[in-house]
Design an enzyme around this catalytic site. Structure first.
Site, PDB file in Angstrom:
ATOM      1  N   THR A   7       0.843  -1.203   0.000  1.00 54.23           N
ATOM      2  CA  THR A   7       0.000   0.000   0.000  1.00 54.23           C
ATOM      3  C   THR A   7       0.878   1.254   0.000  1.00 54.23           C
ATOM      4  OG1 THR A   7      -0.125   0.217   2.392  1.00 54.23           O
ATOM      5  CG2 THR A   7      -1.736  -1.242   1.370  1.00 54.23           C
ATOM      6  N   CYS A   8       0.216   2.409  -0.168  1.00 53.53           N
ATOM      7  CA  CYS A   8       0.995   3.651  -0.287  1.00 53.53           C
ATOM      8  C   CYS A   8       1.268   4.293   1.064  1.00 53.53           C
ATOM      9  CB  CYS A   8       0.284   4.621  -1.218  1.00 53.53           C
ATOM     10  SG  CYS A   8      -1.244   5.188  -0.494  1.00 53.53           S
TER      11      CYS A   8
END
Ligand SMILES: Cc1ncc(COP(=O)(O)O)c(C=O)c1O
Length: 378
Positions: free
Chosen positions: A327-328
């Site tokens: 994920t970011c």
């Protein structure tokens, strides 16, 4: 084919990330539990891993269940439903305890027709049970020491032992029947003194309650049974021997003994295989980005305070590396100090003993779905 070759084959067939659940391990864990604690009926804590196939395997072996929400109740009930209608009702207490001490009114109303066993730890909850689930039997949960357990539960749940008998009598006053007393020493309990003190407290409450006119029939010793994540974890068999001695010393022969093992039955049944999707070097440290992370199967790092050492399928000189999820968010960090050989994009890694409190708390954050699940040896 050896075990790692089998894992690689499954990852090729199903894609990654993939959680492989070995049902033979689950059966072995349950047999070990039953052999070491023959007087205790296991109520598997569904929250640890609610895969319906796991519930079915355990159900078929004669295990009962601890549920903490109505959806969990229904996963178990799917199996009970197959019994003739007449048998279902008598069966329900033997098969399910609703062991969340705080319940929504709506949940209690949904539960009531099944006449379940439900837990409580305060007077407000008792009133709610009386109003919305009057056909239930009740079990009082007390607070006991959780010192040294990996997951502490006693700050959120459990009546003060000094108030216990009053809460038992209060239930009787309003027309509910207190069937049992329960406690939880904290999850992954490596300090067996917690169990010893909890049993001592419970025994005093059993005696006082009887002397004030109500005999409690069930003692539920909760979960906490330790999994051998590493060599520092003490042996379950040692704990079981201590428990059996104390049952004999402190309680009458005719009480029913229950436990709610969660991780003990499923943790070592789960192996996750994940793929390297990116690679960088930051401040001289190799950094690997995986297709699974702490918002997904590695959520146990956050919620369960657990660690899952990563293993490569390749040999090679090991270097301290950082490992991140897909994920970011920078919070999506699996480890900043993992000993790994030099790896490439598309190489696979695996994590063992990740069957409990992992998939169960996986999210869809950033649009990444939870890992696929493959069941073997069902
Ligand atoms: C009420 C209750 N019972 C049983 C369990 C299962 O505990 P464990 O996985 O340590 O066996 C938990 C875990 O949180 C729980 O809250």
């Amino acid at each position: 084919m050896n075990d790692t070759a089998k894992l690689e084959k499954l990852a090729r067939e199903h894609g990654t990330p993939v959680m492989v659940i070995d049902h033979e391990r689950i059966r072995e864990n349950y047999r070990a539990f039953r052999e070491s604690l023959p007087r205790v009926q296991a109520y598997y804590a569904v929250k640890a891993n609610s895969e319906p196939a796991i519930i079915k395997t355990l159900y078929d072996m004669g295990v009962s269940f601890d549920v903490a929400s109505f959806p969990e109740f229904m996963i178990v009930y799917e199996n009970i439903k197959k019994l003739p209608k007449k048998e279902r009702q008598d069966f329900i207490w033997d098969k399910i305890i609703y062991a969340n001490t705080i319940k929504q009114k709506e949940t209690l109303e949904e539960l009531d027709p099944y006449k379940p066993l439900v837990t409580y730890d305060n007077a407000e909850e008792l009133k709610k049970i009386k109003r919305h689930c009057p056909h239930g039997g009740v079990v009082l949960r007390i607070k006991v020491p959780n010192t040294g357990s990996m997951v502490e539960l006693s700050s959120k749940f459990g009546a003060d032992p000094g108030e216990a008998v009053d809460l038992v009598l209060e239930a009787l006053n309003i027309g509910l029947v207190v069937e049992g007393l329960s406690f939880h020493v904290g999850s992954q309990c490596n300090n067996f003194e917690n169990y010893m003190q909890a049993l001592q407290l419970a025994a005093s409450i059993f005696k006082e309650s009887e002397s004030r006119g109500h005999k409690i029939k069930i003692l539920d010793i909760g979960g906490g049974f330790p999994v051998k994540y590493n060599s520092k974890v003490k042996s379950f068999q040692t704990l079981a021997r201590k428990l059996n001695t104390e049952f004999k010393r402190l309680f009458p022969e005719d009480i029913e003994l229950l436990a709610e093992p969660g991780r003990f039955l499923v943790a070592n049944s789960g192996t996750l295989i994940t793929k390297i999707i990116g690679k960088a070097s930051r401040s001289g440290k190799p950094c690997y980005y995986l297709d699974d992370g702490v918002y997904h199967t590695f959520s146990g790092i956050v919620f369960d305070h657990c660690t899952y050492p990563l293993k490569a399928f390749k040999d090679g000189e090991k270097r301290v590396s950082a490992v991140f999820g897909p994920t970011c968010d920078a919070f999506d960090t699996i480890s900043v100090a993992e000993e790994l050989p030099d790896l490439e994009i598309d190489d696979l890694l695996y994590a063992e003993n990740i069957g409990a409190y992992s998939l169960a708390s996986s999210t869809y954050f950033n649009g990444f779905p939870p890992a696929k699940v493959v069941h073997i040896n069902k």
